[in-house]
Design an enzyme around this catalytic site. Structure first.
Site, PDB file in Angstrom:
ATOM      1  N   GLY A   1      -0.584   3.395   6.861  1.00 35.30           N
ATOM      2  CA  GLY A   1      -0.585   2.750   8.173  1.00 35.30           C
ATOM      3  C   GLY A   1      -0.281   1.264   8.149  1.00 35.30           C
ATOM      4  O   GLY A   1      -0.779   0.511   8.991  1.00 35.30           O
ATOM      5  N   LYS A   2       0.561   0.836   7.213  1.00 30.36           N
ATOM      6  CA  LYS A   2       0.867  -0.597   7.090  1.00 30.36           C
ATOM      7  C   LYS A   2       1.468  -1.167   8.368  1.00 30.36           C
ATOM      8  O   LYS A   2       1.072  -2.245   8.825  1.00 30.36           O
ATOM      9  CB  LYS A   2       1.815  -0.828   5.908  1.00 30.36           C
ATOM     10  N   ASP A   3       2.433  -0.462   8.949  1.00 33.75           N
ATOM     11  CA  ASP A   3       3.106  -0.996  10.138  1.00 33.75           C
ATOM     12  C   ASP A   3       2.149  -1.110  11.323  1.00 33.75           C
ATOM     13  O   ASP A   3       2.206  -2.080  12.084  1.00 33.75           O
ATOM     14  CB  ASP A   3       4.303  -0.119  10.508  1.00 33.75           C
TER      15      ASP A   3
ATOM     16  N   GLY B   1       0.836  -1.190   0.000  1.00 25.88           N
ATOM     17  CA  GLY B   1       0.000   0.000   0.000  1.00 25.88           C
ATOM     18  C   GLY B   1       0.869   1.237   0.000  1.00 25.88           C
ATOM     19  O   GLY B   1       2.070   1.169   0.281  1.00 25.88           O
ATOM     20  N   PRO B   2       0.301   2.386  -0.302  1.00 24.40           N
ATOM     21  CA  PRO B   2       1.078   3.624  -0.403  1.00 24.40           C
ATOM     22  C   PRO B   2       1.573   4.126   0.949  1.00 24.40           C
ATOM     23  O   PRO B   2       1.092   3.706   2.006  1.00 24.40           O
ATOM     24  CB  PRO B   2       0.074   4.605  -1.022  1.00 24.40           C
ATOM     25  N   SER B   3       2.540   5.035   0.908  1.00 23.95           N
ATOM     26  CA  SER B   3       3.047   5.665   2.126  1.00 23.95           C
ATOM     27  C   SER B   3       1.915   6.387   2.844  1.00 23.95           C
ATOM     28  O   SER B   3       1.042   6.991   2.216  1.00 23.95           O
ATOM     29  CB  SER B   3       4.146   6.673   1.772  1.00 23.95           C
ATOM     30  N   GLY B   4       1.935   6.309   4.178  1.00 22.77           N
ATOM     31  CA  GLY B   4       0.944   7.020   4.973  1.00 22.77           C
ATOM     32  C   GLY B   4      -0.327   6.250   5.231  1.00 22.77           C
ATOM     33  O   GLY B   4      -1.218   6.735   5.934  1.00 22.77           O
TER      34      GLY B   4
ATOM     35  N   ARG C   1       2.679  14.852   8.409  1.00 23.84           N
ATOM     36  CA  ARG C   1       3.992  14.428   8.887  1.00 23.84           C
ATOM     37  C   ARG C   1       4.946  15.606   9.056  1.00 23.84           C
ATOM     38  O   ARG C   1       5.888  15.540   9.835  1.00 23.84           O
ATOM     39  CB  ARG C   1       4.617  13.432   7.903  1.00 23.84           C
TER      40      ARG C   1
ATOM     41  N   ARG D   1      21.441   0.454  11.418  1.00 19.34           N
ATOM     42  CA  ARG D   1      21.321   1.833  11.886  1.00 19.34           C
ATOM     43  C   ARG D   1      20.890   1.871  13.347  1.00 19.34           C
ATOM     44  O   ARG D   1      20.387   0.880  13.883  1.00 19.34           O
ATOM     45  CB  ARG D   1      20.298   2.587  11.024  1.00 19.34           C
TER      46      ARG D   1
ATOM     47  N   ASN E   1      -7.964   1.307   5.475  1.00 22.20           N
ATOM     48  CA  ASN E   1      -7.586   1.664   6.844  1.00 22.20           C
ATOM     49  C   ASN E   1      -8.012   3.113   7.052  1.00 22.20           C
ATOM     50  O   ASN E   1      -7.232   4.043   6.878  1.00 22.20           O
ATOM     51  CB  ASN E   1      -6.080   1.496   7.053  1.00 22.20           C
TER      52      ASN E   1
ATOM     53  N   ARG F   1       5.425  10.960  -3.564  1.00 23.86           N
ATOM     54  CA  ARG F   1       4.631   9.985  -2.809  1.00 23.86           C
ATOM     55  C   ARG F   1       3.190   9.932  -3.317  1.00 23.86           C
ATOM     56  O   ARG F   1       2.572   8.868  -3.325  1.00 23.86           O
ATOM     57  CB  ARG F   1       4.680  10.309  -1.317  1.00 23.86           C
TER      58      ARG F   1
END
Length: 215
Positions: free
Chosen positions: A34-36, A29-32, A153, A60, A184, A164
């Site tokens: 809420g996948k995580d 899905g696209p950025s923003g 953001r 990192r 979502n 994006r």
């Protein structure tokens, strides 16, 4: 493959449900969108195994071995390539990224479901590498809602925001190539997680689904 919401897996002709079988869920899905957040809650609810990708870049600050990635030295990564350990890999700006076969084969052999989080390009690649996988596009209620989330953001330049949003358009255009499209919506995380959990439950007993695995 047509995107659908609320599709029901058909039962067998004798009316008896098929035996549950483990499956692979490919979520993109696209950025923003809420996948995580969705994945974290879904794992709490279902215990689904999240396939962890591998990377040859240095770890990192804040990252953990085996959680964010499996980190390997470049030489070790290349040995794994020679050993055919990856179902797919790429050299991205001088660093290798890939997904090991064991991240899929081992949990499936234990009867566990597998979740792969990827982007649009990854989903397109995996469609040709996996069998019996269920592809899910996670999106928001509208393009405008996604734009609002990205803008909120406060870390996106105009150029980054435009890039994006172009990715959003590409993801939405890919919707018909997925088995399911899940929204979502803002403030409705539980609804998205519940819908995904229901998809997993139905697809585990879908007699028409090919057994999950790597081609």
């Amino acid at each position: 493959m047509a995107g659908a919401r609320g599709r029901r897996a058909r039962g067998r002709a004798d009316g008896v449900s098929a035996e549950p079988r483990p499956l692979i869920v490919v979520l993109h899905g696209p950025s923003g969108v809420g996948k995580d957040s969705v994945i974290a809650e879904l794992r709490k609810r279902t215990g689904i195994h999240r396939a962890t990708s591998s990377n040859s870049r240095p770890m990192r600050d804040g990252e953990a071995q085996g959680v964010d990635y499996h980190f390997f030295r470049r030489e070790e990564f290349e040995r794994k390539i020679e050993a055919d350990d990856f179902i797919e890999y790429a050299n991205v700006y001088g660093d290798y990224k890939g997904l090991e076969r064991r991240e899929i084969d081992e949990p499936l052999a234990e009867g566990k479901d597998v979740l792969i989080r990827t982007d649009l390009q990854g989903a397109r690649t995996l469609r040709g590498l996996l069998r019996g996988a269920v592809f899910v596009l996670l999106t928001a209620e509208s393009r405008e809602a996604l734009r609002a989330r990205l803008t909120a953001r406060a870390s996106e330049s105009d150029e980054s925001l435009a890039r994006r949003l172009a990715e959003v358009d590409a993801e939405l255009a890919d919707a018909p190539n997925n088995h399911y499209v899940v929204e979502n919506r803002e403030g409705a995380l539980d609804d998205a997680v519940e819908e995904l959990a229901g998809i997993i439950e139905r697809e585990r007993v879908n007699p028409d689904r090919e057994p999950a695995g790597v081609r």
